[in-house]
Design an enzyme around this catalytic site. Structure first.
Site, PDB file in Angstrom:
ATOM      1  CE1 TYR A 176      -3.666   2.558   0.625  1.00 56.06           C
ATOM      2  CE2 TYR A 176      -2.226   3.385   2.369  1.00 56.06           C
ATOM      3  CZ  TYR A 176      -3.338   3.536   1.547  1.00 56.06           C
ATOM      4  OH  TYR A 176      -4.101   4.678   1.645  1.00 56.06           O
ATOM      5  CE  LYS A 180      -3.308   5.486  -1.719  1.00 57.05           C
ATOM      6  NZ  LYS A 180      -4.308   6.131  -2.622  1.00 57.05           N
TER       7      LYS A 180
END
Length: 302
Positions: A176, A180
Site C-alpha cells: 500500500y 502511494k
C-alpha cells in the site's frame, strides 16, 4: 441536546461557490472519501461523473445526488481500475470538456494477487490504472487534476524496474505504501510535464489523514476491521473532513504541484493545510523513470 458541541463544517472557508456550473470526474465515488467528495461537488452545483466498478451502486449514488436536496446533474459510467480494457472503455465514453479530474479511487491490498493485466494488485489499482485513465482523459481536462495519495508514502521505497515485486518481499502495508509513493512521484512528474508544455492544467496531491472509511472492510478481516473502525471513529477524520483536502485543492489559490494534508497532531485529522512530502517523493529522476515504466506497462502516453 444542550451542551453538545456542534460539529464544525469541514468545508468552512472554502470557496464552494466557485464549483457551481463546473464538470468533474471523481473515481471511487460510491463509498467513503470519494462519495463525500462527489457529494460536496454536487451540493455546490457541479455536474459529476461517477466512474464505478459497481454500476448499480453508482446509479443509486447518482440518483441521490440528482434528488431535490442536491439538484445535481450526475451520471455513472463503468470503470474497473484493475483492468486496462475497462479503463480505456470508460475514458472513451466520457465526452466533452472536464474541469476537474479527481483520482480518488484506491484500495488496500490485503492479499498478494494480480490485476487482470498481471500487475501487482496495489500498484495496478492505485497507480497504473489511474495513470492510464488520466493520460487518456488529459486532452479534455481544463483546470485541475487531484490525485489522492497518503502519508504512508513516507515509509516506502520503489524500484520502477520491479513494480511487480519479482525481487522484493511483499506485505500489505508495504504494498500500500509503495503504491502511494508511486502516486506521489506520478503527481510530481505530471506537474513537471504540464508546466514544461505550458499547459493551463494544474495538478495537486492530497492526503486526507486517517479517515473513518471502509477500506479495511474485507470478509476475512472482520475483527480487525471493527477494531480499526472503532479507533477511527475516535481519532480520525470522518469522510467529509477527509474530502475537504480534495475540495481545498479544487477551490483554493494554491500553487500547482502542491501537496495538501491536515493540520492535526500526527496528521491524523484536522483542517486542510499545505503539507511536506518525503525526500524520495521529491526525486525528479526517480519520478521520470517511474513514468517511463508506467507508459510501457499501460500503453498510454502523456
Amino acid at each position: 441536546m444542550a451542551g453538545r458541541r456542534r460539529k464544525r463544517d469541514p468545508f468552512e472557508g472554502l470557496d464552494l461557490a466557485s464549483l457551481n456550473g463546473t464538470r468533474a470526474v471523481v473515481t471511487g465515488a460510491t463509498n467513503g472519501l470519494g462519495l463525500a467528495t462527489a457529494r460536496a461537488l454536487a451540493r455546490a452545483g457541479a455536474s459529476v461523473i461517477l466512474p464505478a466498478r459497481d454500476v448499480d451502486l453508482g446509479r443509486r449514488r447518482a440518483e441521490e445526488f440528482n434528488a431535490a436536496e442536491f439538484g445535481g446533474d450526475c451520471s455513472v459510467v463503468r470503470l474497473d481500475l484493475a483492468d486496462l480494457s475497462s479503463v480505456r472503455d470508460c475514458a472513451a465514453s466520457i465526452e466533452g470538456p472536464i474541469d476537474f479530474l479527481v483520482n480518488n479511487a484506491g484500495m488496500f491490498p490485503h492479499t498478494h494477487s494480480q490485476t487482470v493485466d498481471g500487475f501487482e494488485l496495489g500498484i495496478g489499482t492505485n497507480f497504473l490504472g489511474p495513470f492510464a485513465f488520466t493520460n487518456l482523459l488529459l486532452a479534455q481536462v481544463r483546470r485541475r487534476i487531484v490525485c489522492v495519495a497518503s502519508d504512508a508514502h513516507k515509509a516506502a521505497r520503489i524500484d520502477p524496474d520491479d513494480l511487480n515485486y519479482a525481487d522484493a518481499s511483499w506485505s500489505p502495508p508495504r504494498a500500500y505504501a509503495r503504491s502511494k509513493l508511486a502516486v506521489m512521484l506520478w503527481g510530481l512528474e505530471l506537474d513537471r510535464r504540464l508546466r514544461t508544455t505550458g499547459s493551463p492544467v494544474e495538478t495537486m496531491l492530497t492526503t486526507p489523514g486517517w479517515v473513518a472509511s471502509n477500506i479495511s472492510n474485507k470478509p476475512h478481516l472482520g475483527l480487525a476491521h471493527r477494531i480499526v473502525r472503532g479507533g477511527a471513529e475516535l481519532l480520525a477524520n470522518d469522510v467529509d473532513a477527509g474530502a475537504a483536502t480534495t475540495i481545498y485543492c479544487l477551490t483554493q489559490p494554491i500553487a500547482t504541484g502542491s501537496y495538501v494534508g491536515v493540520d492535526g497532531i500526527g496528521a491524523l485529522r484536522g483542517r486542510p493545510v499545505l503539507f511536506g512530502r518525503s525526500p524520495t517523493a521529491c526525486d525528479f529522476g526517480l519520478a521520470g523513470r517511474l513514468w517511463e515504466a508506467a507508459e510501457k506497462l499501460t500503453g498510454t502516453e502523456f
